[in-house]
Design an enzyme around this catalytic site. Structure first.
Site, mmCIF file in Angstrom:
data_model
loop_
_atom_site.group_PDB
_atom_site.id
_atom_site.type_symbol
_atom_site.label_atom_id
_atom_site.label_comp_id
_atom_site.label_asym_id
_atom_site.label_seq_id
_atom_site.Cartn_x
_atom_site.Cartn_y
_atom_site.Cartn_z
ATOM 1 C CG ASN A 169 -0.297 0.113 2.527
ATOM 2 O OD1 ASN A 169 0.890 0.392 2.609
ATOM 3 N ND2 ASN A 169 -1.056 -0.085 3.585
ATOM 4 C CE LYS A 170 3.849 2.003 4.215
ATOM 5 N NZ LYS A 170 4.883 1.444 5.043
#
Ligand SMILES: *Cc1c(COP(=O)(O)O)cnc(C)c1O
Length: 486
Positions: free
Chosen positions: A294-295
């Site tokens: 999710n970065k």
């Protein structure tokens, strides 16, 4: 989809009754009118259009052309999914997608119950191609051309001399501590409002993380608090650039200089963010990044350490590879780890670097739209952007001002969950986590943590979705244009 298109199409020469039958059968609330000879799209009619016509006294046997819309919204098949979905909204639920011959080739359908994730990766052809290359050539482990390439691209992106890949961001933090020879008896200053691995990386070495409160405006570590927390055992400071906004580095570096401390920036959430024009991660002795799913960019799991200091880069390389001597295989002068990134991860990373600027632009655009939509709602506090900072808005995050609103952050999250919008609460302050519980009171971190939430921020998020999310928030806050709040 072909069948669906067939069901929703009807000749533009039919009566209103026949168009209604078509609408009834397709259950999409709309009939697409086409030329019966050429099959070209000529217009559309909705069940609402027909209802209004009937109420106006028009009979069912009249030609449908009497009620069709003059300029319906249409899309072209050359448009991106993004552009097409931006045309959709609650009132415009179906948009026909036409080819260059004006024939209907697809239907874009508005589905307001579609689940909106907080963040999801953006992949394309390059990711598939490079990962396939690893599989096809057999270079799937930590040797292979992509590892070096990813490191070179990332160092160039950040403007540092060296970049070293790792298995994940936590391993990168751990290695940074080891390279600085931090261990038992030492103390490292960290913000309390962060993801737990900032502190864990210190604990892994036997050293003690010392928690410092946040600044109310940037949500990041308070430089004044750092100076108060310094003891004779303090060895380093790890500022975190939370949710994409840089920590105030100048005073932090000044304190570090004054007391002879190392600075490791935890930039896991802030790839590309700028502090006074410089990329975060490049200001301290080392900078650490995460490429978790999710970065800002992802390699599945993955991490990176950047530095301008050759000896630190070399130490990190040895420590991530079992502490093995670079000239003598299977010879281990120091205790090391297996923290190497694989060529498959790096293949994803190289592909992601080709689109990182585009992802960052999209994040900033998303933030701009959220700001426009949420800007004037009393009781909703927008994320910071100090005049010395460029925020990259990893997750667009807001605070609920509970003094002005009659609900809590958790109630707002529950409401959005009902609307199929995923949100995340702020991290619980680390000094209160069960593994660390200290008797400290850090009122600002505690307060921010209880009031903050992050909204969907995927690079794939459409402007239409932002409008919908903002609409749910406005409805919940209960302030509307008519009430004069916004
Ligand atoms: C994600 C994150 C990390 C850890 O990264 P992983 O790759 O998940 O190990 C460290 N610090 C912060 C602030 C993070 O958000």
């Amino acid at each position: 989809m072909k069948n669906r298109i067939k069901q929703v199409k009807v000749a533009n020469t039919v009566t209103i009754r026949e168009a209604m039958l078509c609408i009834d059968k397709s259950a999409l609330g709309v009939a697409l009118l086409v030329d019966p000879h050429t099959d070209r799209f000529t217009g559309l009619v909705t069940d609402g259009d027909i209802r209004r016509a009937l109420l106006n006294g028009l009979g069912l046997e009249n030609p449908v052309s009497h009620v069709s819309r003059p300029n319906p919204i249409i899309a072209n098949k050359e448009m991106s999914v993004e552009e097409i979905s931006d045309l959709l909204s609650e009132p415009i639920r179906i948009v026909p997608v036409l080819d260059d011959d004006e024939k209907v080739v697809d239907l874009a359908i508005f589905d307001k119950r579609a689940y909106l994730p907080i963040a999801e990766p953006q992949f394309g052809e390059a990711e598939l191609k490079y990962v396939s290359e690893c599989v096809l050539t057999g270079w799937v482990s930590s040797a292979g051309r992509f590892v070096k390439k990813f490191e070179d691209l990332f160092a160039a992106f950040c403007g540092t001399k060296f970049a070293v890949t790792t298995t994940n961001g936590t391993a990168a933090l751990h290695l940074s501590m080891l390279a600085l020879e931090i261990g038992s008896g030492d103390e490292v200053i960290v913000p309390s409002l962060t993801f737990i691995s900032t502190a864990n990386a210190v604990t892994f070495t036997g050293a003690k993380p010392v928690f410092v409160d946040s600044e109310p405006y940037t949500w990041n570590i308070d430089p004044a608090g750092i100076e108060k927390a310094i003891t004779s055992r303090t060895k380093a400071i790890i500022p975190v650039h939370l949710y994409g906004h840089p920590a105030d580095m100048d005073p932090i570096l000044e304190i570090a200089n004054k007391y002879g401390l190392a600075v490791v920036e935890d930039a896991a959430e802030a790839h590309g963010a700028l502090y006074k024009g410089k990329k975060v991660g490049s200001l301290g002795d080392m900078g650490v990044f995460s490429f978790f799913g999710n970065k800002i960019i992802t390699t599945g799991e993955g991490g990176m350490i950047i530095t301008d200091k050759k000896e630190l880069a070399e130490k990190v390389r040895i420590l991530r590879d079992h502490g093995m001597d670079t000239r003598q295989r299977y010879w281990h002068p120091v205790l090391g780890y297996n923290y190497r990134m694989t060529n498959i991860q790096a293949a994803l990373g190289v592909a992601q670097m080709e689109r990182i600027d585009q992802i960052l632009m999209k994040k900033i655009e998303i933030a701009k739209f959220y700001r426009e939509e949420l800007g004037c709602i009393k009781g909703i506090i927008l994320p910071p952007e100090a005049d010395w900072a460029k925020n990259v808005y990893w997750l667009f995050s807001i605070l609920i001002d509970e003094d002005q609103l009659c609900f809590t952050r958790d109630q707002m999250m529950e409401e959005l969950k009902q609307k199929k919008v995923e949100t995340r609460p702020f991290f619980p302050p680390v000094h209160n986590q069960p593994v660390y519980t200290t008797c400290q009171k850090l009122p600002i971190a505690e307060n921010l943590s209880s009031r903050g939430l992050s909204l969907p921020s995927s690079p794939n998020l459409s402007i239409g979705s932002i409008k919908n999310i903002a609409g749910y928030i406005k409805d919940f806050v209960g302030c509307s244009v008519e009430r004069g709040y916004i």
